[in-house]
Design a protein around this motif. Structure first.
Motif, PDB file in Angstrom:
ATOM      1  N   ASN A 404      34.618 -10.866  -5.658  1.00 17.86           N
ATOM      2  CA  ASN A 404      32.748 -11.135  -5.973  1.00 17.86           C
ATOM      3  C   ASN A 404      32.102 -10.045  -6.420  1.00 17.86           C
ATOM      4  OD1 ASN A 404      30.757 -11.145  -3.540  1.00 17.86           O
ATOM      5  ND2 ASN A 404      32.514 -11.658  -2.676  1.00 17.86           N
ATOM      6  N   ASN A 405      31.624 -10.453  -7.674  1.00 15.68           N
ATOM      7  CA  ASN A 405      30.720  -9.100  -7.815  1.00 15.68           C
ATOM      8  C   ASN A 405      28.967  -9.589  -7.486  1.00 15.68           C
ATOM      9  OD1 ASN A 405      30.202 -11.057 -10.004  1.00 15.68           O
ATOM     10  ND2 ASN A 405      29.518  -9.135 -10.776  1.00 15.68           N
ATOM     11  N   GLU A 406      28.599 -10.425  -5.902  1.00 13.14           N
ATOM     12  CA  GLU A 406      27.569 -11.040  -5.636  1.00 13.14           C
ATOM     13  C   GLU A 406      26.137 -10.423  -5.631  1.00 13.14           C
ATOM     14  OE1 GLU A 406      26.843 -14.066  -5.489  1.00 13.14           O
ATOM     15  OE2 GLU A 406      28.397 -15.618  -5.968  1.00 13.14           O
ATOM     16  N   MET A 407      26.515  -8.912  -5.108  1.00 11.05           N
ATOM     17  CA  MET A 407      25.514  -7.938  -4.766  1.00 11.05           C
ATOM     18  C   MET A 407      24.828  -7.957  -5.145  1.00 11.05           C
ATOM     19  SD  MET A 407      25.664  -7.454  -1.903  1.00 11.05           S
ATOM     20  CE  MET A 407      25.290  -5.771  -1.131  1.00 11.05           C
ATOM     21  N   ASP A 408      25.099  -8.139  -7.281  1.00  6.71           N
ATOM     22  CA  ASP A 408      23.965  -7.761  -8.093  1.00  6.71           C
ATOM     23  C   ASP A 408      23.081  -9.051  -8.379  1.00  6.71           C
ATOM     24  OD1 ASP A 408      23.507  -6.988 -10.705  1.00  6.71           O
ATOM     25  OD2 ASP A 408      23.423  -8.797 -11.536  1.00  6.71           O
ATOM     26  N   ASP A 409      22.952  -9.790  -7.725  1.00  6.28           N
ATOM     27  CA  ASP A 409      21.934 -10.845  -7.411  1.00  6.28           C
ATOM     28  C   ASP A 409      21.004 -11.214  -6.465  1.00  6.28           C
ATOM     29  OD1 ASP A 409      23.199 -13.333  -8.498  1.00  6.28           O
ATOM     30  OD2 ASP A 409      24.018 -14.569  -7.598  1.00  6.28           O
ATOM     31  N   PHE A 410      20.912  -9.396  -6.035  1.00  4.12           N
ATOM     32  CA  PHE A 410      20.244  -9.637  -4.886  1.00  4.12           C
ATOM     33  C   PHE A 410      18.762  -8.726  -6.268  1.00  4.12           C
ATOM     34  CE2 PHE A 410      22.748  -9.037  -1.121  1.00  4.12           C
ATOM     35  CZ  PHE A 410      21.741  -9.414   0.435  1.00  4.12           C
ATOM     36  N   SER A 411      17.941  -8.376  -5.766  1.00  8.76           N
ATOM     37  CA  SER A 411      17.020  -7.409  -6.602  1.00  8.76           C
ATOM     38  C   SER A 411      17.061  -5.750  -5.934  1.00  8.76           C
ATOM     39  CB  SER A 411      15.465  -7.779  -6.491  1.00  8.76           C
ATOM     40  OG  SER A 411      14.845  -7.102  -6.823  1.00  8.76           O
ATOM     41  N   ALA A 412      18.233  -5.012  -7.184  1.00  7.04           N
ATOM     42  CA  ALA A 412      18.690  -3.781  -6.932  1.00  7.04           C
ATOM     43  C   ALA A 412      17.499  -2.697  -6.349  1.00  7.04           C
ATOM     44  CB  ALA A 412      19.055  -3.564  -7.716  1.00  7.04           C
ATOM     45  N   LYS A 413      16.051  -3.495  -7.425  1.00 10.54           N
ATOM     46  CA  LYS A 413      15.325  -2.804  -7.796  1.00 10.54           C
ATOM     47  C   LYS A 413      14.492  -3.513  -8.255  1.00 10.54           C
ATOM     48  CE  LYS A 413      13.259   1.554  -9.515  1.00 10.54           C
ATOM     49  NZ  LYS A 413      12.484   2.419 -10.368  1.00 10.54           N
ATOM     50  N   PRO A 414      12.871  -3.876  -7.536  1.00  9.47           N
ATOM     51  CA  PRO A 414      11.777  -5.112  -8.410  1.00  9.47           C
ATOM     52  C   PRO A 414      11.594  -4.590  -9.447  1.00  9.47           C
ATOM     53  CG  PRO A 414      11.020  -3.668  -5.453  1.00  9.47           C
ATOM     54  CD  PRO A 414      12.344  -2.803  -6.053  1.00  9.47           C
ATOM     55  N   GLY A 415      11.357  -5.696 -10.085  1.00  8.54           N
ATOM     56  CA  GLY A 415      11.020  -5.323 -11.442  1.00  8.54           C
ATOM     57  C   GLY A 415      12.281  -5.261 -12.709  1.00  8.54           C
ATOM     58  N   VAL A 416      13.230  -4.748 -12.228  1.00 11.63           N
ATOM     59  CA  VAL A 416      14.149  -4.706 -12.572  1.00 11.63           C
ATOM     60  C   VAL A 416      14.934  -5.742 -13.058  1.00 11.63           C
ATOM     61  CG1 VAL A 416      16.339  -2.917 -13.045  1.00 11.63           C
ATOM     62  CG2 VAL A 416      14.165  -1.930 -12.547  1.00 11.63           C
ATOM     63  N   PRO A 417      15.600  -6.214 -13.890  1.00 12.71           N
ATOM     64  CA  PRO A 417      16.163  -7.591 -14.259  1.00 12.71           C
ATOM     65  C   PRO A 417      18.169  -7.562 -13.146  1.00 12.71           C
ATOM     66  CG  PRO A 417      16.150  -5.809 -16.546  1.00 12.71           C
ATOM     67  CD  PRO A 417      15.339  -5.450 -15.405  1.00 12.71           C
ATOM     68  N   MET A 419      22.173  -8.945 -14.191  1.00 13.35           N
ATOM     69  CA  MET A 419      22.920  -8.797 -15.379  1.00 13.35           C
ATOM     70  C   MET A 419      22.492 -10.422 -15.932  1.00 13.35           C
ATOM     71  SD  MET A 419      26.449 -10.263 -13.324  1.00 13.35           S
ATOM     72  CE  MET A 419      27.373 -10.619 -14.829  1.00 13.35           C
ATOM     73  N   TYR A 420      21.532 -11.255 -15.194  1.00 12.59           N
ATOM     74  CA  TYR A 420      21.504 -12.496 -16.062  1.00 12.59           C
ATOM     75  C   TYR A 420      20.181 -12.219 -16.128  1.00 12.59           C
ATOM     76  CZ  TYR A 420      25.718 -14.532 -14.127  1.00 12.59           C
ATOM     77  OH  TYR A 420      26.845 -14.801 -13.485  1.00 12.59           O
ATOM     78  N   GLY A 421      19.400 -10.876 -16.623  1.00 10.97           N
ATOM     79  CA  GLY A 421      18.719 -11.184 -16.930  1.00 10.97           C
ATOM     80  C   GLY A 421      17.181 -11.370 -16.745  1.00 10.97           C
ATOM     81  N   VAL A 422      17.608 -11.714 -14.916  1.00 10.64           N
ATOM     82  CA  VAL A 422      16.622 -12.698 -14.166  1.00 10.64           C
ATOM     83  C   VAL A 422      15.927 -11.028 -12.940  1.00 10.64           C
ATOM     84  CG1 VAL A 422      15.961 -14.497 -11.674  1.00 10.64           C
ATOM     85  CG2 VAL A 422      17.575 -14.306 -13.536  1.00 10.64           C
ATOM     86  N   ILE A 423      14.421 -11.222 -13.172  1.00  9.81           N
ATOM     87  CA  ILE A 423      12.898  -9.986 -12.551  1.00  9.81           C
ATOM     88  C   ILE A 423      13.517 -10.408 -10.766  1.00  9.81           C
ATOM     89  CG2 ILE A 423      11.494  -9.154 -12.037  1.00  9.81           C
ATOM     90  CD1 ILE A 423      13.044  -8.096 -14.691  1.00  9.81           C
ATOM     91  N   GLY A 424      13.024  -9.655  -9.602  1.00 11.30           N
ATOM     92  CA  GLY A 424      13.372  -9.810  -8.776  1.00 11.30           C
ATOM     93  C   GLY A 424      12.330  -8.995  -8.361  1.00 11.30           C
ATOM     94  N   GLY A 425      11.460  -8.934  -6.605  1.00 17.86           N
ATOM     95  CA  GLY A 425      11.004  -8.531  -6.119  1.00 17.86           C
ATOM     96  C   GLY A 425      11.588  -8.569  -4.764  1.00 17.86           C
ATOM     97  N   THR A 426      10.129  -7.341  -3.344  1.00 19.29           N
ATOM     98  CA  THR A 426      10.489  -7.624  -2.138  1.00 19.29           C
ATOM     99  C   THR A 426      11.722  -8.768  -1.034  1.00 19.29           C
ATOM    100  OG1 THR A 426       8.636  -6.467  -2.217  1.00 19.29           O
ATOM    101  CG2 THR A 426      10.047  -7.392  -0.573  1.00 19.29           C
ATOM    102  N   ALA A 427      11.361 -10.193  -1.483  1.00 18.35           N
ATOM    103  CA  ALA A 427      11.851 -11.036  -1.272  1.00 18.35           C
ATOM    104  C   ALA A 427      13.171 -10.935  -0.939  1.00 18.35           C
ATOM    105  CB  ALA A 427      11.148 -12.454  -1.651  1.00 18.35           C
ATOM    106  N   ASN A 428      13.730 -10.765  -2.126  1.00 22.34           N
ATOM    107  CA  ASN A 428      15.124 -10.728  -2.380  1.00 22.34           C
ATOM    108  C   ASN A 428      15.785  -9.500  -2.289  1.00 22.34           C
ATOM    109  OD1 ASN A 428      17.633 -12.341  -3.137  1.00 22.34           O
ATOM    110  ND2 ASN A 428      17.658 -11.515  -5.538  1.00 22.34           N
ATOM    111  N   ALA A 429      14.651  -8.230  -1.296  1.00 22.92           N
ATOM    112  CA  ALA A 429      15.390  -7.426  -1.748  1.00 22.92           C
ATOM    113  C   ALA A 429      17.039  -7.105  -0.511  1.00 22.92           C
ATOM    114  CB  ALA A 429      14.877  -5.703  -0.873  1.00 22.92           C
ATOM    115  N   ILE A 430      18.066  -6.101  -1.070  1.00 19.45           N
ATOM    116  CA  ILE A 430      19.099  -5.778  -0.310  1.00 19.45           C
ATOM    117  C   ILE A 430      18.748  -6.185   1.456  1.00 19.45           C
ATOM    118  CG2 ILE A 430      21.625  -4.462   0.323  1.00 19.45           C
ATOM    119  CD1 ILE A 430      20.953  -3.890  -2.788  1.00 19.45           C
ATOM    120  N   GLY A 431      19.848  -6.108   2.186  1.00 22.17           N
ATOM    121  CA  GLY A 431      19.383  -5.728   3.551  1.00 22.17           C
ATOM    122  C   GLY A 431      20.830  -6.348   4.201  1.00 22.17           C
ATOM    123  N   PRO A 432      21.183  -5.735   5.808  1.00 24.42           N
ATOM    124  CA  PRO A 432      22.599  -6.470   6.007  1.00 24.42           C
ATOM    125  C   PRO A 432      22.446  -7.501   6.544  1.00 24.42           C
ATOM    126  CG  PRO A 432      21.821  -3.592   6.799  1.00 24.42           C
ATOM    127  CD  PRO A 432      20.625  -4.272   6.062  1.00 24.42           C
ATOM    128  N   GLY A 433      23.252  -7.994   6.430  1.00 22.81           N
ATOM    129  CA  GLY A 433      23.774  -9.522   6.883  1.00 22.81           C
ATOM    130  C   GLY A 433      23.035 -10.454   6.291  1.00 22.81           C
TER     131      GLY A 433
END
Length: 556
Positions: A404-417, A419-433
């Motif tokens: 899979n390439n599911e890591m893209d469903d995290f917010s790599a950086k707040p406010g940056v869309p 691959m689907y153009g969806v904006i995310g924030g701190t709630a969806n930041a990357i974290g181990p596990g």
């Protein structure tokens, strides 16, 4: 009845039901069959969600979403200047989350299954070994996709800001190249009717058949997966595989008119968003306004832009922070969100729409779906995914499955869309596990305590709005199951601020009126593959299989 994204998977699921298996058995068989027949999305290297309703009315949800590896870190896709590195979260080994599908199917079978496990996996083993003829859509998909070689890693170098202590120096963004595997072209472009055989995948499925969960997360399959990680500088470790666990969750339940809607809770955003949308729209007589009339589209769009703004701010993995689900679904809150919106009002620019105030903050495309109802009345709605088409494009050498390439469903950086153009924030930041936020919306609708609909779809950020439209098409607009999934669709996700429009979705008069009100219309090729089962008042099941794909409905 079984409705899935491939005729072979539907056939296999229906055979399980005919042999006396229940809907959960059929779900397991369909899942593994899709891993062979639908490599763009069906998988053993991804994850997903199940929402189910038993014949006795009991409901449940199974979260087998992928997790970030233990070595993952918040800024792992940023360079030293803090900018997102193109493609790093979408292609190659660093894009992969810990695979969850096999653990999910094992958990589903252990709790609810009836037939022996090996009988449910064997049809997929046979399908992989004997091969199957490509459909025109799958041939086109393979021809348009280049898989990443694991033999030689070439590509641009950059200094990585925060990957892990082991990878702090330099990481490469892999270029595309062909690794010899079942998906490589046979000296020419793939043609419809070509037979594709999966020797390595058949062996992997046989290990899963014989050893259950351990056939994937330990032994030879795990060894091959970890070797692939080492070759491609991925992060997944044996510890990640050992520690992965699917989670049983309490499904969300809400009302829409005389119906009850049962859907997936976080870490899927789908259930929250769907119930928000339906409650926002309930005060309006959509049937009287007319299907895709300018007034109806206006109301639906205004609800969608507010819901997607909330999604970007408040939703994430509930095991890593507080998700204010009850507040997001509170009637007073939703009424306030739609204040001032009438059927005749103008568009509200998304720049003027923020997430709702007064709620506690979060604290620390390609997908597929199948719907199943058995003779006893058990119902399964399952959405499963690799994320993008063919996931990370990495085939595990010697094991034959895509990562899979599911890591893209995290917010790599707040406010940056993403691959689907969806904006995310701190709630969806990357974290181990941590589990990445999803739009998957497997759902079940009941009426007066009886099953009414089983519905879901792939489509990335469009999943939520597609499930909404299919549900409204049946419940409000009285379309039958096939008409409901075939009808052209619309989509708005707050940002970017436009309505995506499939061909035929709007009349010229509706287009003109929406543009007059301030909407920007964005013509788009077709999206999603809704698979829907409708139960009629006399108990008859009617299937809707999306004509946008090779989806097939079959029953007896």
């Amino acid at each position: 009845m079984v409705v899935s994204a491939h005729p072979e998977a539907t056939r296999i699921g229906l055979e399980v039901l005919r042999r006396g298996g229940n809907a959960y058995d059929a779900a397991v068989a369909v899942q593994f069959a899709l891993a062979v027949s639908l490599p763009a999305a069906g998988n053993i290297g991804g994850g997903g969600f199940v929402v189910y309703r038993g014949a006795d009315g009991a409901v449940g949800a199974l979260d087998f979403r992928e997790t970030a590896p233990a070595k993952a870190s918040r800024d792992m896709y940023l360079d030293k200047q803090g900018n997102v590195v193109a493609d790093l979260s979408t292609r190659g080994h660093l894009a992969a989350g810990v695979p969850a599908t096999v653990a999910g199917m094992w958990a589903l079978h252990q709790k609810l299954g009836k037939l022996p496990w090996r009988e449910l996996v064997q049809p997929a083993v046979d399908l992989a070994a004997k091969g199957l003829a490509l459909t025109s859509k799958e041939a086109a998909g393979l021809n348009a996709t280049k898989f990443i070689t694991t033999e030689v890693q070439t590509g641009s170098r950059y200094e990585h800001a925060d990957v892990s202590p082991q990878l702090h120096a330099e990481v490469k963004v892999p270029e595309f190249g062909h690794l010899p595997n079942a998906y490589e072209r046979p000296g020419r472009p793939w043609q419809p009717g070509d037979t594709i055989r999966h020797r390595f995948l058949a062996a992997t499925l046989a290990r899963i058949r014989d050893q259950g969960r351990a056939g994937f997360y330990a032994g030879e399959t795990a060894r091959l997966l970890l070797a692939e990680m080492q070759r491609g500088h991925g992060l997944i470790s044996q510890q990640d595989l050992d520690q992965y666990q699917p989670k049983w969750r309490t499904p969300l339940r809400g009302r829409y008119r005389q119906y009850e809607v049962i859907s997936m809770p976080p870490p899927s955003s789908g259930g929250v968003a769907l119930l928000q949308l339906l409650q926002m729209l309930e005060p309006y007589d959509l049937r009287r306004l007319g299907w895709h009339s300018a007034d109806a589209v206006h109301l639906i769009t205004e609800a969608e832009r507010r819901v997607y703004a909330d999604r970007a701010t408040y939703l994430g993995d509930p095991d890593f922070g507080r998700v204010p689900v009850a507040q997001l679904l509170a009637p007073d809150y939703l009424k306030q969100r739609m204040a001032g919106v009438t059927a005749a009002s103008a568009a509200t620019p998304s720049a003027q729409v923020a997430a709702g105030a007064g709620l506690p903050g979060y604290e620390p495309d390609q997908t597929t779906h199948y719907s199943i109802v058995d003779a006893a009345g058990h119902a399964v709605s399952c959405t499963t995914t690799l994320n993008g088409g063919y996931g990370s494009k990495v085939v595990v050498a010697g094991a034959g499955f895509l990562l899979n390439n599911e890591m893209d469903d995290f917010s790599a950086k707040p406010g940056v869309p993403n691959m689907y153009g969806v904006i995310g924030g701190t709630a969806n930041a990357i974290g181990p596990g941590k589990r990445m936020l999803s739009s998957m919306t497997p759902s079940i609708v009941t009426e007066k305590g009886r099953l009414r609909l089983v519905v879901g779809t792939p489509g990335g950020s469009t999943i939520i709005t597609s499930v909404l439209q299919a549900t409204l098409n049946v419940l409000d607009y009285r379309l039958d199951a096939q008409q409901a999934v075939a009808a052209p669709r619309l989509h708005h996700q707050w940002l970017p601020d436009h309505i995506d429009v499939e061909a035929g979705a709007l009349t010229p008069a509706a287009e003109a009126e929406l543009q007059r009100r301030g909407y920007k219309l964005n013509p788009r090729s077709a999206w999603g593959r809704i698979d829907l089962i409708e139960r009629l008042p006399d108990g008859t099941l009617r299937g809707g299989a999306d004509p946008r794909g090779d989806d097939t409905a079959a029953g007896y």
